[in-house]
Design a protein around this motif. Structure first.
Motif, short mmCIF file in Angstrom:
data_model
loop_
_atom_site.label_atom_id
_atom_site.label_comp_id
_atom_site.label_asym_id
_atom_site.label_seq_id
_atom_site.Cartn_x
_atom_site.Cartn_y
_atom_site.Cartn_z
N UNK A 33 -99.18 1.01 11.61
CA UNK A 33 -99.83 1.97 12.51
C UNK A 33 -101.06 2.60 11.88
N UNK A 34 -100.98 2.99 10.62
CA UNK A 34 -102.10 3.66 9.97
C UNK A 34 -103.33 2.75 9.89
N UNK A 35 -103.13 1.50 9.51
CA UNK A 35 -104.26 0.57 9.42
C UNK A 35 -104.85 0.31 10.80
N UNK A 36 -104.01 0.03 11.79
CA UNK A 36 -104.50 -0.24 13.15
C UNK A 36 -105.27 0.95 13.69
N UNK A 37 -104.76 2.13 13.47
CA UNK A 37 -105.38 3.38 13.93
C UNK A 37 -106.74 3.59 13.27
N UNK A 38 -106.88 3.16 12.05
CA UNK A 38 -108.12 3.32 11.31
C UNK A 38 -109.28 2.54 11.91
N UNK A 39 -109.00 1.53 12.72
CA UNK A 39 -110.05 0.74 13.37
C UNK A 39 -110.47 1.33 14.72
N UNK A 40 -109.77 2.36 15.17
CA UNK A 40 -110.10 2.99 16.46
C UNK A 40 -111.22 4.01 16.27
N UNK A 41 -112.12 4.05 17.24
CA UNK A 41 -113.24 5.00 17.21
C UNK A 41 -112.72 6.43 17.33
N UNK A 42 -113.51 7.39 16.89
CA UNK A 42 -113.09 8.80 16.97
C UNK A 42 -112.64 9.25 18.36
N UNK A 48 -99.92 3.54 18.08
CA UNK A 48 -99.20 2.27 18.04
C UNK A 48 -98.22 2.16 19.20
N UNK A 49 -97.55 3.24 19.54
CA UNK A 49 -96.63 3.23 20.67
C UNK A 49 -97.36 2.93 21.98
N UNK A 50 -98.54 3.52 22.16
CA UNK A 50 -99.34 3.26 23.36
C UNK A 50 -99.72 1.79 23.42
N UNK A 51 -100.16 1.22 22.31
CA UNK A 51 -100.54 -0.20 22.30
C UNK A 51 -99.34 -1.07 22.60
N UNK A 52 -98.23 -0.79 21.97
CA UNK A 52 -97.00 -1.57 22.18
C UNK A 52 -96.60 -1.56 23.66
N UNK A 53 -96.72 -0.41 24.31
CA UNK A 53 -96.28 -0.26 25.70
C UNK A 53 -97.33 -0.68 26.74
N UNK A 54 -98.60 -0.48 26.45
CA UNK A 54 -99.64 -0.73 27.45
C UNK A 54 -100.49 -1.97 27.18
N UNK A 55 -100.46 -2.47 25.96
CA UNK A 55 -101.28 -3.62 25.57
C UNK A 55 -100.42 -4.65 24.85
N UNK A 56 -99.27 -4.97 25.42
CA UNK A 56 -98.34 -5.90 24.77
C UNK A 56 -98.99 -7.23 24.37
N UNK A 57 -99.87 -7.83 25.20
CA UNK A 57 -100.50 -9.09 24.77
C UNK A 57 -101.37 -8.93 23.52
N UNK A 76 -111.80 -6.35 14.99
CA UNK A 76 -110.78 -6.67 16.00
C UNK A 76 -109.66 -7.48 15.36
N UNK A 77 -110.03 -8.48 14.59
CA UNK A 77 -109.02 -9.34 13.93
C UNK A 77 -108.15 -8.52 12.98
N UNK A 78 -108.78 -7.64 12.21
CA UNK A 78 -108.02 -6.81 11.27
C UNK A 78 -107.06 -5.88 11.99
N UNK A 79 -107.50 -5.31 13.11
CA UNK A 79 -106.60 -4.45 13.86
C UNK A 79 -105.43 -5.26 14.43
N UNK A 80 -105.72 -6.45 14.97
CA UNK A 80 -104.65 -7.30 15.51
C UNK A 80 -103.65 -7.67 14.41
N UNK A 81 -104.14 -7.95 13.22
CA UNK A 81 -103.24 -8.26 12.10
C UNK A 81 -102.40 -7.03 11.73
N UNK A 82 -103.00 -5.85 11.78
CA UNK A 82 -102.24 -4.62 11.50
C UNK A 82 -101.14 -4.42 12.55
N UNK A 83 -101.45 -4.71 13.81
CA UNK A 83 -100.41 -4.63 14.85
C UNK A 83 -99.28 -5.59 14.52
N UNK A 84 -99.62 -6.79 14.08
CA UNK A 84 -98.61 -7.79 13.74
C UNK A 84 -97.68 -7.35 12.62
N UNK A 85 -98.18 -6.48 11.75
CA UNK A 85 -97.36 -5.95 10.64
C UNK A 85 -96.73 -4.60 11.00
#
Length: 135
Positions: free
Chosen positions: A43-52, A65-74, A31-40
């Protein structure tokens, strides 16, 4: 709201077997690694932490990344991000995260993660509610 209620029921219904601390630490690292990828905006790194299953819904990293930016802004941009209660059962992990968004608004996120056949742990879902909001 139904999804959140189901995930809360999932969290409450899980038991914490021996060795769960390792699973929780691994999940928190993911979770922390994905949050850090969002901060940078990585997209590729953040996506890599998502389940199939998540990746099948969003077949490209930039769409995800666009979905996260728009639906999970916090989750995408926040001031604080602190781990709360976690539960583990049968290769599934539920992890609460206390978030304060960029505007200072408190949120609760409930992440679900799963153990993959290759031994990795990936994020299978996230439900986000303003802190104190009724289910």
């Amino acid at each position: 709201m139904r999804i959140f209620a189901l995930l809360v029921a999932f969290l409450i219904g899980l038991s914490a077997p021996a060795g769960a601390a390792d699973d929780v630490a691994t999940a928190q690292g993911v979770i922390r690694s994905q949050a850090e990828a969002f901060g940078r905006d990585d997209a590729a790194a953040a996506y890599g932490y998502a389940a199939p299953a998540i990746q099948s819904m969003f077949p490209q990293a930039d769409i995800f990344l666009s979905m996260v930016r728009n639906s999970y802004a916090p989750v995408y941009r926040h001031k604080t991000f602190e781990f709360g209660e976690a539960q583990v059962s049968d290769g599934k992990i539920a992890q609460r995260v206390h978030i304060v968004d960029a505007d200072g608004v408190p949120w609760e996120a409930l992440y679900t993660l799963e153990l993959e056949p290759d031994g990795s742990v990936r994020i299978s879902g996230c439900v986000l509610l303003k802190a104190g909001q009724a289910v």
